[in-house]
Design a protein around this motif. Structure first.
Motif, short mmCIF file in Angstrom:
data_model
loop_
_atom_site.label_atom_id
_atom_site.label_comp_id
_atom_site.label_asym_id
_atom_site.label_seq_id
_atom_site.Cartn_x
_atom_site.Cartn_y
_atom_site.Cartn_z
N ASP A 276 -8.49 -0.95 -4.39
CA ASP A 276 -8.48 -2.17 -5.20
C ASP A 276 -8.26 -3.44 -4.39
O ASP A 276 -8.24 -4.54 -4.95
CB ASP A 276 -7.38 -2.06 -6.27
CG ASP A 276 -7.71 -1.04 -7.34
OD1 ASP A 276 -8.90 -0.67 -7.45
OD2 ASP A 276 -6.78 -0.61 -8.06
N LEU A 277 -8.10 -3.32 -3.08
CA LEU A 277 -7.92 -4.52 -2.26
C LEU A 277 -9.14 -5.42 -2.34
O LEU A 277 -10.27 -4.95 -2.51
CB LEU A 277 -7.66 -4.14 -0.80
CG LEU A 277 -6.29 -3.53 -0.45
CD1 LEU A 277 -6.28 -3.13 1.02
CD2 LEU A 277 -5.17 -4.50 -0.75
N ASP B 188 -1.17 4.57 -1.01
CA ASP B 188 -1.72 4.69 -2.36
C ASP B 188 -3.22 4.43 -2.29
O ASP B 188 -3.66 3.30 -2.06
CB ASP B 188 -1.04 3.66 -3.28
CG ASP B 188 -1.41 3.83 -4.74
OD1 ASP B 188 -2.56 4.20 -5.01
OD2 ASP B 188 -0.57 3.54 -5.60
N LEU C 271 0.79 -1.23 0.00
CA LEU C 271 0.00 0.00 0.00
C LEU C 271 0.83 1.28 0.00
O LEU C 271 0.28 2.36 -0.24
CB LEU C 271 -0.93 0.02 1.22
CG LEU C 271 -2.04 -1.03 1.23
CD1 LEU C 271 -2.87 -0.91 2.51
CD2 LEU C 271 -2.93 -0.87 0.01
N GLN D 199 -5.50 4.35 -4.55
CA GLN D 199 -6.03 3.45 -5.57
C GLN D 199 -5.78 2.00 -5.18
O GLN D 199 -6.67 1.15 -5.32
CB GLN D 199 -5.39 3.74 -6.93
CG GLN D 199 -6.05 2.99 -8.09
CD GLN D 199 -7.52 3.29 -8.21
OE1 GLN D 199 -7.92 4.45 -8.31
NE2 GLN D 199 -8.36 2.25 -8.18
N LYS D 200 -4.60 1.71 -4.69
CA LYS D 200 -4.31 0.34 -4.26
C LYS D 200 -5.17 -0.06 -3.06
O LYS D 200 -5.59 -1.22 -2.94
CB LYS D 200 -2.83 0.18 -3.92
CG LYS D 200 -1.92 0.18 -5.14
CD LYS D 200 -0.47 -0.11 -4.76
CE LYS D 200 0.41 -0.17 -5.99
NZ LYS D 200 1.83 -0.44 -5.65
#
Length: 255
Positions: free
Chosen positions: A207-208, A201, A175, A203-204
């Protein structure tokens, strides 16, 4: 005095607190922290995120062994929350535990020692064989004040261990990313760019997988990540404080 080649931030030396050597030592109260005046980045424990995020940006130091830090200024040598004497300029400011711990800390007296001993920085002017102040020992035993200091330091060490686990989890989840903040000041063509730190991050994080997010939410980790992200908006507030104080940074300086 026991000293090490690389002492923690603020400390000039470490000496074990002893009922024999320091039997007549007392503590003087002080409302200034001169050691804080030139420090812009202060280590944090993860439990402090909800309190700190109201006042200071929370970021992560660079490198593989990164730790959470609170920014009390954006440039080295600048702390916008204390005056030149080290007195706080705000009454209700949350002061990180790392600052409140000084001049004490728990440390191993030998590299192979299992136990941590309560030590203090002997260069401080708040501990000594003074006529006035609160005693550290009475009849060869720690006073209630000393016991409270020990308890605070034990709690800090436990919080630091939990913070280490938190950092391992966010690194393992991938992350962290390199951070960058660009601030454009009115009347100056060149923007001020701050790098040299890490951040989550978004976005990350979004997206998990669902099971990963659920685990983070149940463990209390997810709100802490958002406390960090929300706090980043204070970067511009800290910058504005620097401008108001006449501590103007130069464009392209690294935080």
């Amino acid at each position: 005095m026991a000293s090490a080649p690389q002492l923690p931030l603020f400390y000039n030396g470490l000496e074990p607190l002893s009922s024999e050597l320091h039997a007549n030592y007392k503590i003087r109260s002080s409302n200034v922290a001169p050691f804080l005046t030139g420090q812009h980045a202060i280590p944090l424990t993860v439990e402090e995120f909800p309190l700190v995020q109201r006042f200071m940006p929370i970021v992560f130091s660079s490198g593989d062994d990164s730790i959470p830090i609170a920014l009390m200024g954006l440039n080295e040598g600048v702390n916008v929350f204390v005056d030149d004497a080290g007195a706080l300029t705000e009454d209700n400011l949350y002061v990180p535990a790392y600052v409140r711990r000084y001049p004490y800390m728990l440390a191993r007296l030998r590299p192979d020692a299992d136990e941590l001993s309560l030590c203090f920085d002997p260069t401080t002017d708040t501990i000594g064989a003074f006529d006035d102040g609160e005693p550290l020992f009475a009849d060869g035993q720690p006073t209630e004040l000393t016991r409270n200091i020990l308890q605070f330091n034990e709690n800090f060490e436990q919080a630091a261990a939990r913070t280490g686990q938190f950092m391992t989890e966010i690194r393992d989840a991938g992350l962290l990313m390199e951070g960058e903040v660009t601030i454009q000041q009115d009347g100056i063509d060149q923007p001020f760019v701050y790098r040299g730190f890490q951040m989550v991050d978004e976005q990350k994080l979004a997206d998990l997988r669902g099971d990963q997010l659920r685990k983070m939410s149940q463990s209390g980790m997810l709100p802490l990540l958002y406390a960090h992200l929300f706090s980043l908006s204070l970067m511009r507030d800290i910058f504005a404080r620097q401008v108001k104080l006449g501590k103007m940074p130069q464009p392209q300086l690294v935080a």
